[in-house]
Structure formats: structure tokens, C-alpha cells
Scaffold this motif. Sequence first.
Motif, short mmCIF file in Angstrom:
data_model
loop_
_atom_site.label_atom_id
_atom_site.label_comp_id
_atom_site.label_asym_id
_atom_site.label_seq_id
_atom_site.Cartn_x
_atom_site.Cartn_y
_atom_site.Cartn_z
N MET A 33 43.80 28.50 34.93
CA MET A 33 44.37 29.07 36.40
C MET A 33 45.31 30.12 36.44
SD MET A 33 45.08 25.20 37.90
CE MET A 33 46.23 24.45 36.94
N LYS A 34 45.32 30.76 35.47
CA LYS A 34 45.71 32.14 35.30
C LYS A 34 47.26 32.10 36.04
CE LYS A 34 41.94 34.92 35.03
NZ LYS A 34 41.33 36.42 35.76
N PRO A 35 48.31 31.26 35.34
CA PRO A 35 49.80 31.10 36.01
C PRO A 35 50.51 32.38 36.35
CG PRO A 35 49.57 30.37 33.63
CD PRO A 35 48.25 30.77 34.02
N MET A 38 48.90 33.37 39.50
CA MET A 38 49.15 32.41 40.49
C MET A 38 50.56 32.41 41.16
SD MET A 38 49.24 28.23 40.26
CE MET A 38 47.73 28.20 39.39
N SER A 39 51.41 32.98 40.16
CA SER A 39 52.92 33.03 40.76
C SER A 39 52.99 34.40 41.64
CB SER A 39 53.79 33.25 39.48
OG SER A 39 53.53 34.54 38.81
N VAL A 41 50.63 35.43 43.67
CA VAL A 41 49.70 34.75 44.86
C VAL A 41 50.62 34.10 45.55
CG1 VAL A 41 48.05 33.23 45.86
CG2 VAL A 41 47.51 35.13 43.92
N VAL A 42 51.54 32.96 45.10
CA VAL A 42 52.25 32.16 45.54
C VAL A 42 53.53 33.00 46.27
CG1 VAL A 42 54.10 30.20 45.39
CG2 VAL A 42 52.02 30.17 44.24
N ALA A 69 48.24 28.06 46.28
CA ALA A 69 48.58 28.22 44.60
C ALA A 69 47.06 27.44 43.92
CB ALA A 69 49.64 27.42 44.25
N ALA A 72 44.29 29.94 44.13
CA ALA A 72 44.38 30.97 43.25
C ALA A 72 43.81 30.41 41.72
CB ALA A 72 45.86 31.39 43.13
N GLY A 73 44.42 29.18 41.55
CA GLY A 73 43.95 28.56 40.20
C GLY A 73 42.66 28.23 40.15
N SER A 119 41.71 22.64 47.72
CA SER A 119 42.68 23.48 48.19
C SER A 119 42.01 23.73 49.60
CB SER A 119 42.84 24.54 47.49
OG SER A 119 41.64 25.33 47.18
#
Length: 339
Positions: A33-35, A38-39, A41-42, A69, A72-73, A119
Amino acid sequence: MSKIAAMTPETASSKTVADTSQAARWQDYFQLMKPRVMSLVVFTGLTGLLAARAPIHPILGAVAVLCIAIGAGASGALNMWYDADIDRQMRRTRGRPVPAGKVKGEEAASLGVVLSLLSVMFLGFAINWFAAGLLAFTIVFYAVVYTMWLKRWTAQNIVIGGLAGALPPAIGWAAATGHAPLNAWLMVAIIFFWTPPHFWALSLYVTTDYAKAGVPMLPVVKGARETRKQILIYSLILIPVCLSPVLTGLGGPFYLAVAALGGAVFLILAGRVFASKAGDAADPRVADRALYDVTEDERAAGAKAARNLFAFSILYLFALFAALLGEAVAGVRALELLK
């Protein structure tokens, strides 16, 4: 496109690793999920939600950010499934779960589809369908338009595809208000115009990596000189866009200081890249070094200037949205005290 290897349908459709030596761990699925993406994006989605300065229940706000989130994941998982053939050839990506054989391609695809549906539907039922529609568009644009088409076929992949990464602030704003006014799109524009100089700076000193994988990044197709010029042009556009929220009331004095001072540094670094020969001496040993390393030959040619712009661009975007977020929180708190 004459400078890169064409992708065949057989290659593009071969997305799975034939054999996995052991069962995937939960950490492997999380990495799908490409954390790190993602961070970001969040963070930008939360900024959009709070910058709207509209009343929203904290639980509903948390649900909205969670859905952003997860969306995005989902995009990241679909991207890793489809791009496994490219990722295997690039040093930055060959350790990802699918090319490394930790997760099967079909599992990554299934996870992406399920998370996408969850989501979007949850955001629609819990918050509003306008925000859910924007989230659905973002997922489809990234997973289909960018990953399956733009990335492999045009040097403008980052420019057009950057829209997907730019939309979270508008989704957050829409979740809070049910619509997305000019100020929401100004935040989108900041990320949109930030993306090309950010990624092109990186591509200048990893050109051989992209060329090896057959990805038509601008320096591969048009050369380093044109890339350096485009970085400067987009930087000159970016800084006025970053200052524009002050004119609409979205950004205050603190944001103005951050945008102006950071923008000045950004332009200086972009100017140094333009005046350098970054990318002209791309080293074929690129696969054997860390992301921020440059060889002595490349250092002499100006690759360090490109690396510095890449690194600072991350800090600049974070500082801009941190300033907007801080002012938004302070503004909401002030309104509460006046009640």
C-alpha cells in the motif's frame, strides 16, 4: 519513444511472480500500500479537511481520513501488481513485495480492488458521495490512466499523472463541506505543479535506472538538458501558485513566510540544476548505490544539484501544508473561543 524499449502485451500482462518461497507476512501486504506515499496523502487530505473550517464530527472526520488512506493504499497495491515487471529492473523498486516474490501478483491485485471498493463505498455512505466520487476518480486515474498507460507511453507521465497525487486535499475538503471551492483546488494545484520538478530532479541522477526498465521519463526521451529546462519552468510556475492562497484567505502570515522563504530556496536550487550538467554523466553503476548517492564523475557534472532539489522539494511541500494545517487548526480554535 525511439530511445526506450517498447513494452509488449505479453510483458505488460505478466504481473505475477511464479513462486514464493514462504507465506507473505502482514508487513508485506502493508508495503503493497506504499505507506510513505500514503502518509503524504493522509497529511494533505487532513489539511484539506481542516482548512475547510466547516463543522464535522471528529469521528466522521477520522472516518474520512481513514477512507482516503485506504484508497491511497488500494492505488498503491494495484500499481505494484501491474508494474511488477518494471519494478524488478529498478534498484529503487526491486525489493517491493511482488517483484521480490513475497506476495503473488494476483493477491496484490485482489487487495487493491477490495480496498478500492471498501474505501469509496464507506466514504460515500458515511460522509457524502461527492467526496467518494473524487476518491474513486483518484484511484482509477492513478491505477489505470497513470500506471497502465501514461507511465509506459509518454514522457509527460509525471505531469499528467500527478493529478492523482494532488487530489487528496480536495477530497478532504469535500468530505467536510460536500463541495470543493477554489481554495481546495489551489491546494491541488500546489501539489500538481510541485510534482514535475520533484520527480524530474530525481530522474536526472537515476536516468539509467529508468532507461533500463523502459520507462519514458523525460531525461530518457528528451535528454538531460531539456529536463533541466523543464524543471526551471515548472519551478517558476510553482512558486506563484504556492503564494496564491494568501490572496484568497486560505493562507495567513505564517504560511506567507513559509511559502516565500521556501520558494526562494526552491528557485535557487532549480536555477543551480538548470546551470549544471546534471544527468549528462549518468553512471551505469546506478544499481549499486543508495538513493541519495552520486558518483564523483556525476558530482562534477552537477548531479548533486539535482539531488539537493529533490530532497528540498519534499521538505518544501511538507512545510507548506504544515503551515496551512497549523493556521487552519488555529482558526477553528479561535472560532470556538468566540462562540
